[in-house]
Design a protein around this motif. Structure first.
Motif, PDB file in Angstrom:
ATOM      1  N   ASP A  87       0.814  -1.204   0.000  1.00 31.88           N
ATOM      2  CA  ASP A  87       0.000   0.000   0.000  1.00 31.88           C
ATOM      3  C   ASP A  87       0.851   1.258   0.000  1.00 31.88           C
TER       4      ASP A  87
ATOM      5  N   THR B  22       0.827   3.237  -2.441  1.00 33.11           N
ATOM      6  CA  THR B  22       1.068   3.549  -3.849  1.00 33.11           C
ATOM      7  C   THR B  22      -0.244   3.391  -4.596  1.00 33.11           C
ATOM      8  N   ALA B  23      -0.236   3.744  -5.851  1.00 27.93           N
ATOM      9  CA  ALA B  23      -1.434   3.552  -6.671  1.00 27.93           C
ATOM     10  C   ALA B  23      -1.228   2.421  -7.651  1.00 27.93           C
ATOM     11  N   SER B  24      -0.373   1.476  -7.316  1.00 30.80           N
ATOM     12  CA  SER B  24      -0.074   0.411  -8.263  1.00 30.80           C
ATOM     13  C   SER B  24      -1.252  -0.551  -8.433  1.00 30.80           C
ATOM     14  N   LYS B  25      -1.093  -1.453  -9.380  1.00 25.83           N
ATOM     15  CA  LYS B  25      -2.192  -2.327  -9.796  1.00 25.83           C
ATOM     16  C   LYS B  25      -2.580  -3.325  -8.714  1.00 25.83           C
ATOM     17  N   LEU B  26      -3.838  -3.756  -8.785  1.00 30.08           N
ATOM     18  CA  LEU B  26      -4.305  -4.934  -8.067  1.00 30.08           C
ATOM     19  C   LEU B  26      -4.189  -6.114  -9.008  1.00 30.08           C
TER      20      LEU B  26
END
Lengths: 111, 115
Positions: free
Chosen positions: A93, A95-99
């Motif tokens: 968490d 960050t705005a990285s992918k799921l």
């Protein structure tokens, strides 16, 4: 992101608690556990997330074991509208990285 | 509206044609994601934008797929020379970038059928 293992399907009687397990034995210390669900013909919907403490909101409760290698999503009083595919996802968490989605657990709530 | 809007909801095209799919994220959400989902599978990541730039496009399957977000809001996924294997539901999601929780809100998807 750590991989997760979920049973492919589960049944639950309406009005009973639905307990959906998830194994994430390789989870790292900075990875959160997220749960989403996807009702037929809709996009995934966020349910709940947690790091190490148990969490509860209006939709569900999340129980994370002390070693954080597994968790359980609890729907306390399942209804027919809770029939869906439930995805357990772990990710870092902050960050705005992918799921990264797996194949999830298909929960069928029955009368 | 309050949610993520995707258009069209359904698109049928012929093999070899060009297709554009549009996503309107939640106002103020800086991150935008594209996924595609085949029948019986979980959503598969394609690309994500932080503002106007593609922060991670590692999921785009080949150079026929391209996505833009020129003003940091609306995004368009473009597919050239469509193939039957491109048939899927294409999902868009958006989120606020901040520390702590990063909850994605998904749209209902655009169902693409390539004949």
């Amino acid at each position: 992101d750590a991989k997760t293992t979920q049973p492919p399907s589960m049944d639950c009687a309406e009005g009973r608690a639905a307990n959906l397990p998830c194994n994430h034995s390789t989870i790292s210390g900075n990875e959160y556990v997220y749960w989403y669900r996807q009702i037929h013909s809709q996009g995934p919907q966020y349910i709940i997330h947690g790091l190490k403490n148990n969490e509860t909101n209006e939709m569900a409760s999340l129980i994370i074991t002390e070693d954080r290698k597994s968790s359980t999503l609890i729907l306390p009083h399942a209804t027919l509208r809770d029939t869906a595919v439930y995805y357990c996802i772990v990710r870092v968490d902050g960050t705005a990285s992918k799921l990264t989605f797996g194949t999830g657990t298909r929960l069928q709530v029955t009368l | 509206g309050a949610g993520v809007s995707q258009t069209p909801s359904n698109k049928v095209t012929e093999k070899g044609k060009y297709v554009e799919l549009r996503c309107d994220p939640i106002s103020g959400h800086t991150a935008l994601y594209w996924y595609r989902q085949s029948l019986g599978q979980g959503p598969e990541f394609l690309i994500y934008f932080q503002g106007t730039g593609a922060a991670d496009d590692s999921g785009l399957p080949n150079d026929r797929f391209f996505a833009v977000r020129p003003e940091g809001s609306v995004s368009t996924l473009k597919i050239q020379r469509t193939e039957r294997g491109d048939s899927a539901v294409y999902l868009c999601a958006s989120s606020l970038r901040r520390s702590g929780a990063n909850v994605l809100t998904f749209g209902a998807g655009s169902r693409l059928t390539v004949l």
